[in-house]
Design a protein around this motif. Structure first.
Motif, short mmCIF file in Angstrom:
data_model
loop_
_atom_site.label_atom_id
_atom_site.label_comp_id
_atom_site.label_asym_id
_atom_site.label_seq_id
_atom_site.Cartn_x
_atom_site.Cartn_y
_atom_site.Cartn_z
N VAL A 45 -6.94 0.64 -6.52
CA VAL A 45 -6.24 -0.61 -6.88
C VAL A 45 -5.30 -0.14 -8.02
O VAL A 45 -5.57 -0.05 -9.17
N ASP A 74 -16.18 -0.99 -2.73
CA ASP A 74 -16.46 -1.39 -1.35
C ASP A 74 -15.11 -1.09 -0.59
O ASP A 74 -14.79 -1.75 0.52
N LEU A 75 -14.23 -0.33 -1.41
CA LEU A 75 -13.00 -0.05 -0.71
C LEU A 75 -12.49 1.56 -0.90
O LEU A 75 -12.76 2.26 -1.76
N ILE A 76 -12.20 2.18 0.28
CA ILE A 76 -11.78 3.61 0.39
C ILE A 76 -10.35 3.50 -0.08
O ILE A 76 -9.50 4.05 0.71
N ALA A 77 -10.00 2.88 -1.16
CA ALA A 77 -8.50 3.17 -1.93
C ALA A 77 -8.73 2.85 -3.06
O ALA A 77 -9.51 2.13 -3.80
N MET A 79 -3.36 0.62 -3.45
CA MET A 79 -2.79 -0.69 -3.14
C MET A 79 -2.23 -1.39 -4.59
O MET A 79 -3.40 -1.37 -5.53
N LEU A 119 -4.91 6.92 -1.30
CA LEU A 119 -4.46 5.74 -0.83
C LEU A 119 -4.37 4.76 -1.97
O LEU A 119 -5.43 4.58 -2.67
N ALA A 167 -2.29 -3.97 -7.22
CA ALA A 167 -2.89 -5.08 -7.50
C ALA A 167 -1.88 -6.31 -7.94
O ALA A 167 -0.85 -6.07 -8.14
N ARG A 201 0.75 -1.53 -0.04
CA ARG A 201 -0.11 0.07 -0.07
C ARG A 201 0.87 1.32 0.10
O ARG A 201 2.06 1.24 0.59
#
Lengths: 85, 318
Positions: A68, A63-66, A32, A30, A34, A18
């Motif tokens: 990819v 469903d992710l506060i970031a 992350m 932010l 893959a 991350r």
């Protein structure tokens, strides 16, 4: 279908896979990596240390506060801009 | 805020005054001495003592963990079963504050009102809350570490268990091996993630972020022998004050330290059954089940072979 976006900026911190990128507009986000990203977690500290500008191609799962990261490359010095779809 | 109970009263202020300037030139050497009263030295055993009787459910630990480790929020939204909106430990949530509501004064309970262990003596429509900040237990005999085929999971010099992200191949064997449901695969990067007990902070002489942020000292960080001693004193103190249901979970020789797990480096003080908090009453090592499972499989194969041979022989005779 998730929309793929691109942003240029500098990676300011990294933890495992991350990292936080500050865009040319000064917005921190932010990310992350893959599993298909071209770099591995161990490559991130070097990018933080060098403060190199990178171009990140990413999408944002609902469903992710970031974001990819699908692709990450050294930024073209001519390239500017927060987001290009 | 860490525990400083065992430090002489004057030692902490004296050392803290060395760093009274609002802007410091750099990191404070061995900062954990100031915040947790412990010097972090490689080769010693460190862990958490979580006193659930002190937890107020503020979730500062969750936030501190996510901030330090750059972990994103995921699956955002109320769960419908609790005021908790994290739900469980996951690849992106390495601390989870469980909100367990104990409904009291059950109107339908009749004569049994308030007498059941899981009810309380609170008036109707009022409730008690049990709150517990759950985390990886960093087991002494860690089943996840035993299951890892790549050596990605390893035991650090601080006696904690960490996943090396550059080695993890995402096989996921560690996920079912963990008796506490802690380890989780991240679908984005395909790798296993869990609490590192702030391995990077420990190497820098810093107390883990969750323990440092806990405003009530419900989460205490320290050397394991000191924590166990402190926890036992706390249980005795609670018993003396009438809270006779307080007990340790995961400390050496206590519930939770079962099934050859040894002990848990992150252990808890509970006041209800472990299952109430979502903890197994008697966790075990997955490797303990390999021999019986293999034996059962071989016996089944042998039995089926004998039946097949008998049927074949009977067929030939007829």
């Amino acid at each position: 279908m998730m929309q793929t976006r691109t942003v240029d900026g500098i990676i300011t911190l990294a933890q495992e896979s991350r990292f936080q990128l500050v865009s040319d507009q000064g917005i921190a986000k932010l990310f992350m990596l893959a599993h298909s990203a071209p770099i591995e977690p161990q490559d991130l500290p070097a990018l933080v240390g060098s403060r190199a500008r990178v171009t990140v191609t990413y999408d944002e799962p609902p469903d992710l506060i970031a974001a990819v990261v699908r692709d990450i490359r050294y930024a073209d010095s001519e390239t500017k801009g927060e987001s290009r779809s | 805020m860490g525990a400083v109970k065992d430090i002489p009263a004057r030692a902490v202020p004296k050392r803290a005054l060395d760093y009274a300037e609002p802007i410091l030139p750099g990191m404070i050497p061995d900062e954990s001495e100031l915040t947790a009263g412990v010097t972090i030295v490689p080769g010693r055993s460190y862990g958490f003592f979580t006193d659930t009787t002190l937890c107020i459910g503020c979730k500062a630990c969750e936030v501190a963990c996510k901030e330090w480790n750059a972990l994103p929020a995921d699956d955002v939204g109320l769960k419908g079963t609790s005021y908790d909106n994290t739900g469980r430990l996951s690849a992106n949530s390495w601390r989870h504050v469980a909100f367990v509501e104990k409904i009291g004064g059950d109107l339908d309970a009749g004569e049994g009102r308030g007498t059941e262990r899981n009810t309380t003596t609170m008036p109707p429509f009022q409730s008690n809350w049990l709150m517990m900040s759950d985390v990886c237990k960093h087991c002494h005999n860690a089943p996840c570490l035993e299951a890892c085929p790549t050596g990605s999971l390893f035991r650090t010099e601080f006696d904690t268990v960490v996943v090396q992200q550059d080695i993890c191949n995402g096989c996921g064997y560690c996920v079912p091996a963990c008796p506490f449901g802690v380890v989780d695969l991240n679908v984005a990067d395909g790798k296993a993630h869990k609490c590192t007990l702030c391995y990077d902070r420990l190497k820098g002489g810093l107390e883990p972020a969750c323990a440092k942020s806990c405003p009530t000292d419900s989460i205490q960080f320290g050397e394991l022998p000191d924590l166990v001693e402190r926890a036992r004193e706390r249980v005795d103190s609670l018993h003396e004050r009438g809270a006779t249901d307080a007990y340790l979970y995961g400390a050496p020789g206590s519930p939770g330290a079962t099934g050859d797990l040894g002990h848990l480096n992150a252990f808890f003080l509970l006041t209800d059954r472990p299952e109430t908090y979502g903890l197994p009453s008697a966790p075990t090592r997955a490797s303990n089940r390999v021999a019986p499972a293999l034996g059962t499989g071989l016996a089944t194969m042998a039995g089926l072979t004998m039946v097949a041979v008998a049927l074949f022989a009977a067929n030939r005779r007829s």
